[in-house]
Scaffold this active site. Structure first.
Site, PDB file in Angstrom:
ATOM      1  N   GLU A  98       0.797  -1.217   0.000  1.00  0.00           N
ATOM      2  CA  GLU A  98       0.000   0.000   0.000  1.00  0.00           C
ATOM      3  C   GLU A  98       0.838   1.280   0.000  1.00  0.00           C
ATOM      4  O   GLU A  98       0.488   2.249  -0.672  1.00  0.00           O
ATOM      5  CB  GLU A  98      -0.929   0.018   1.226  1.00  0.00           C
ATOM      6  CG  GLU A  98      -2.043  -1.005   1.190  1.00  0.00           C
ATOM      7  CD  GLU A  98      -3.140  -0.627   0.212  1.00  0.00           C
ATOM      8  OE1 GLU A  98      -3.092   0.480  -0.357  1.00  0.00           O
ATOM      9  OE2 GLU A  98      -4.049  -1.451  -0.001  1.00  0.00           O
ATOM     10  N   SER A 365     -26.903 -26.131  53.052  1.00  0.00           N
ATOM     11  CA  SER A 365     -25.912 -26.577  54.041  1.00  0.00           C
ATOM     12  C   SER A 365     -24.493 -26.116  53.735  1.00  0.00           C
ATOM     13  O   SER A 365     -23.550 -26.555  54.404  1.00  0.00           O
ATOM     14  CB  SER A 365     -25.927 -28.114  54.122  1.00  0.00           C
ATOM     15  OG  SER A 365     -27.163 -28.588  54.604  1.00  0.00           O
TER      16      SER A 365
END
Length: 733
Positions: A98, A365
């Protein structure tokens, strides 16, 4: 006369005051200043649009793996990265294809523009744009440029001006980072990191040369080159980038090898891990007034995926509207590594959006280990102290057991392992509910009770609400010397620890939950040691399982978020199997097994008195038992639980191990049994269930009409008992 050969000296152009040279310099400086001022004014009048996240956010795991993506206001997915966070191969292909002069030009490449202008004049149209990466970023950030044709002269001029502005305001790496984050990659995907994650299933740091070339090519035509829809076109574009790289220094062999890779990408869809955790993290940031593009977490993507997969494997076997939750915490760092707030985030019928990691529920519990630790620290018991599991009333409160049966005299270790209710309520009555609630609060367990209510004896059986997250933080105390920890979901959260119990009490309770708590038991090294506890709330509304290893604390909850009962669903048969599977799948621990503290010593006690063997108080020791003692404290059994001065209690009428048959012509076996040496009331229990209670002098008659093995127990008020096992055979229907 000869002429004078020394001509008159010429006057030099004066640079002094009023000279024409100085006027030229001043004029030039004025023009430059005016130009700079004009540029500055234009920059202020037409500022660069902000290039932020646009509301997009991505919540990531500790290694950067995206967990959940939130789109921007224009519907795009982005994952911001800096140049140092992507593979060198990608930067090489991007700049090589690019803009190879990116780090040298001022935002505009004059050579490329001149070439593009010449081609325009020669062909009557724009053949190549001559755009630099900076110019492409300018187009991405300026919405007016996006509305214009990229090849029109007006758009190109505006793009050039914006590129110069960018170079004025930002460094090269900052401009490159904008491209890496906002480059279109097909569909709603923007940026190299998000594209790498969604199209290739990996980080941009790990791209191969072929993958780097593919992601370099995609922004050229994002829709036409989408790898999930047009893989062949994407591969052609990728190979074009690879061919260009030969001229940039890559060897033909390297390029040929890269071209062997085929382009394959899964369909674009949201891939969510830990969606409720991600939602919680992002909401926390936004409540604080922050709008981060990246939200970090402590979660481990692999552990999270494993936990979610296990939930999905089980969800079809659950009744409608039942959900599950899992939390896994690292004991050293307190970092949460797996967070599943619901069973299936895609199933709204199971209340998928209700986070049960934070849901307030009855713990059943699961609080019992903390009570036994507090009793140990208070010097009330050791691991083999006598407790009674029998029908008892505490000021009108008469608890029963989950199995609706009683075990008679039991040790502390047996009572905790079997999760017996009556001994736990008895201990809480002696410790004090308010004191126990304060201990839980210190460990990060905030008990939710009705307004105006005070802690009472029901607390130990789930009479107050808490959360899975708080329980996991408290259970960590069993693995780290009594220090509970607040689970951390974000890396920036502080490390908060608090003392719940002594290191010795934590070690004894963990040893009981892990292996029974007997100092004289054989040493077994098979498998990973796991101390675990289950719980079931009243009406089968909640099923719990909490587990502790050296490295991890794990919590599991199963139930309906709306609180509807689920008969038959309890901790041991629903939550515990999932807990054990998760533990087996966790990474191996590098932490050494917690060593026994010096405050814990093995002692031999006399059952049932509880005294140390050989002490004056113990006297003759009929039944020695090995026990763990804390701080060399060996307390006796509670007053009235065992009377060593009286003779032993004996059950009469049936011999231990006998096989009984009915007399001819009868379809039952009738037993008449009695006790000797009992004091006060006697409880008669058959297979743990109370059959009758009466005076010691009153015999018991049993009519046995079914074949099988039975256990008959007689126990008096002082906790002394006798037990026989017999068999009924020969009864025909």
């Amino acid at each position: 006369m000869e002429p004078d050969r020394n001509p008159r000296p010429r006057r030099r152009a004066s640079l002094g005051r009023g000279g024409p040279g100085r006027r030229c310099v001043l004029l030039l400086a004025g023009v430059l200043l005016a130009g700079v001022a004009s540029l500055f004014a234009l920059d202020r009048l037409f500022p660069l649009p902000a290039m932020g996240s646009g509301g997009a956010a991505v919540v990531v795991a500790v290694d950067g793996t995206p967990l959940r993506t939130y789109p921007s206001r224009d519907g795009m997915w982005r994952y911001p990265v800096m140049p140092g966070q992507v593979a060198p191969a990608y930067l090489a292909t991007l700049l090589g294809y690019e803009d190879r002069w990116f780090y040298w030009h001022p935002g505009v490449n004059p050579v490329a523009l001149a070439r593009a202008g010449w081609q325009w004049l020669a062909h009557g149209r724009i053949v190549s744009g001559g755009s630099t990466l900076t110019m492409q970023v300018a187009r991405l950030l300026d919405p007016q440029l996006a509305a214009l044709s990229s090849r029109s002269p007006v758009a190109k001029l505006r793009q050039i001006i914006r590129a110069l502005q960018l170079e004025w305001h930002y460094s090269k790496d900052e401009i490159l980072a904008m491209y890496l984050t906002h480059a279109p990659m097909g569909g709603i995907v923007e940026g190299v990191e998000m594209a790498a994650r969604l199209w290739l299933g990996k980080s941009a740091q790990d791209l191969s040369r072929a993958e780097a070339a593919l992601l370099t090519a995609l922004p050229q035509a994002p829709s036409r080159l989408r790898p999930d829809r047009h893989p062949q076109a994407a591969q052609v574009a990728r190979d074009k980038v690879l061919d260009r790289m030969v001229a940039r220094g890559w060897s033909p062999v390297t390029v040929a090898d890269a071209k062997i890779e085929t382009v394959v990408a899964p369909p674009l869809r949201a891939r969510w891990l830990a969606p409720l955790a991600a939602q919680r993290l992002l909401a926390s940031q936004r409540r604080a007034g922050r709008q981060p593009a990246i939200v970090a977490s402590t979660l481990d993507a692999d552990i999270q995926a494993t936990a979610e997969r296990m939930l999905l494997d089980r969800v079809d076997g659950l009744p409608p509207k039942v959900s599950m939750a899992v939390l896994v915490m690292d004991n050293d760092t307190l970092a949460i590594k797996a967070y599943a707030g619901s069973a299936d985030f895609s199933d709204d019928s199971r209340y998928a959006h209700v986070d049960m990691v934070r849901g307030v529920r009855s713990p059943g519990s699961t609080l019992k280990p903390f009570l036994y630790a507090q009793a140990l620290d208070a010097g009330l018991v050791h691991s083999e102290s006598l407790l009674l599991d029998a029908p008892l009333s505490f000021g009108g409160y008469a608890p029963g057991n989950f199995q609706a049966a009683f075990s008679g005299p039991v040790s502390v270790a047996q009572a905790l392992q079997r999760s017996l209710n009556v001994p736990a309520v008895d201990l809480l009555d002696r410790v004090g509910p308010a004191r126990f609630a304060s201990m839980l609060m210190a460990g990060g367990v905030r008990l939710r009770m009705p307004d105006g209510a005070q802690p009472n004896l029901s607390l130990i059986l789930g009479g107050a609400g808490t959360t899975l997250e708080e329980l996991v933080g408290a259970y960590r105390a069993l693995a780290r010397g009594g220090l509970a920890g607040r689970p951390r979901l974000a890396p920036g959260q502080p490390r908060v620890e608090s003392r719940m119990m002594s290191p010795g009490a934590a070690w004894i309770v963990r040893d009981i939950l892990e292996g029974g708590g007997h100092p004289d038991r054989p040493l077994v090294q098979a498998g990973r040691p796991l101390a675990w506890k289950t719980g079931t709330s009243f009406g089968f509304r909640d099923a719990w399982a909490l587990g502790v290893t050296d490295a991890w604390t794990i919590g599991v909850w199963v139930g309906r978020p709306d609180g509807t009962p689920n008969p038959g669903f309890f901790g041991a048969n629903v939550a515990a199997p999932l807990l054990q599977d998760i533990v087996a799948a966790l990474p191996g621990s590098v932490a050494p097994h917690v060593q026994r503290p010096s405050s814990v010593q093995p002692v031999v006690t006399c059952w049932p008195s509880g005294w140390r063997q050989g002490s004056v108080q113990a006297g003759p020791c009929a039944q020695p038992r090995a026990a763990w003692a804390l701080d060399d404290t060996v307390p006796p059994a509670f007053a009235g639980y065992a009377d060593v001065a009286s003779g032993p209690l004996r059950l009469q009428g049936v011999a231990n191990g006998s096989v009984l048959r009915p007399v001819p012509g009868r379809q039952e076996v009738v037993l008449d049994v009695s006790v000797q040496g009992a004091r006060g009331q006697v409880w008669w229990m058959l297979d743990g269930r109370v059959r009758e209670r009466g005076a010691a002098s009153t015999p018991l008659t049993l009519s046995m009409v079914h074949n099988g093995r039975y256990t008959l127990t007689a126990m008096d008020e002082q906790g002394r008992y006798d037990r026989v096992v017999f068999e009924i055979a020969g009864v025909t229907p």
